[in-house]
Write a protein that holds these residues in place. Sequence first.
Motif, PDB file in Angstrom:
ATOM      1  N   LYS A  55       0.820  -1.123  -0.046  1.00  0.00           N
ATOM      2  CA  LYS A  55      -0.163   0.219   0.223  1.00  0.00           C
ATOM      3  C   LYS A  55       0.826   1.088   0.151  1.00  0.00           C
ATOM      4  O   LYS A  55       1.853   1.164   0.841  1.00  0.00           O
ATOM      5  N   ALA A  97       1.077  -5.313   1.683  1.00  0.00           N
ATOM      6  CA  ALA A  97      -0.112  -5.487   1.547  1.00  0.00           C
ATOM      7  C   ALA A  97      -0.345  -6.960   1.173  1.00  0.00           C
ATOM      8  O   ALA A  97       0.569  -7.685   0.498  1.00  0.00           O
ATOM      9  N   TRP A  98      -1.813  -7.514   1.076  1.00  0.00           N
ATOM     10  CA  TRP A  98      -2.149  -8.722   0.210  1.00  0.00           C
ATOM     11  C   TRP A  98      -2.930  -8.266  -0.862  1.00  0.00           C
ATOM     12  O   TRP A  98      -3.439  -7.261  -1.118  1.00  0.00           O
ATOM     13  N   ASP A 128      -6.138  -6.744  -0.647  1.00  0.00           N
ATOM     14  CA  ASP A 128      -6.353  -5.476   0.197  1.00  0.00           C
ATOM     15  C   ASP A 128      -6.913  -4.423  -0.579  1.00  0.00           C
ATOM     16  O   ASP A 128      -6.352  -4.083  -1.671  1.00  0.00           O
ATOM     17  N   ALA A 154      -4.213  -1.979  -2.538  1.00  0.00           N
ATOM     18  CA  ALA A 154      -2.868  -2.842  -2.734  1.00  0.00           C
ATOM     19  C   ALA A 154      -2.610  -2.603  -4.162  1.00  0.00           C
ATOM     20  O   ALA A 154      -3.220  -2.638  -5.292  1.00  0.00           O
TER      21      ALA A 154
END
Length: 125
Positions: A41, A56-57, A60, A63
Motif C-alpha cells: 500500500k 499488503a495482500w 487488500d 494494494a
Amino acid sequence: MLEGFKQYNMTIGTASVSITENGIAFSKTTIIKMDKVPYVKLLIDEKGKRIAIQKAWEDDEGAISFYNNQKIVSVRWNNKELLKTIAKMMNWELSGNVYRVDGDYVAEEEAMIFDLKEAEKSSSK
C-alpha cells in the motif's frame, strides 16, 4: 543451537527511493528489506511530507503490485499522477532532476518510510 536466530540479508547500499520525471524507483535494498513482497500500500503524509510503502495482500483495498519475482530485483512505478502529487507536495521540479531519499524500515508496521524533506537533489543530465 541456532534457535531465535534469523538469516540476515547483506545487501549493498541503503534502502532508498529515487524520484524523477520518469518514475519512482525503489532500491534493491528496499525491496529486500520489504521481503520482496508482491503487493504494497502506498501511504502519503502530506503534512509531514513523507511517503511510505506497507506490505499488503493482493485483495487488500488499495494494494499495488510491487515485486514480481523477476531475476533483476527492481521496482519502478511510472504513475504520472503520483509524480505530479509528490512534485506539488514538495514544490519540486522533476524535469532534469533526481531526488533520492533513504528509507527507514519499521518492522512492527511492515513498512518503509521515506521522509521527503531529507531528499538529496541531483541533476539527471
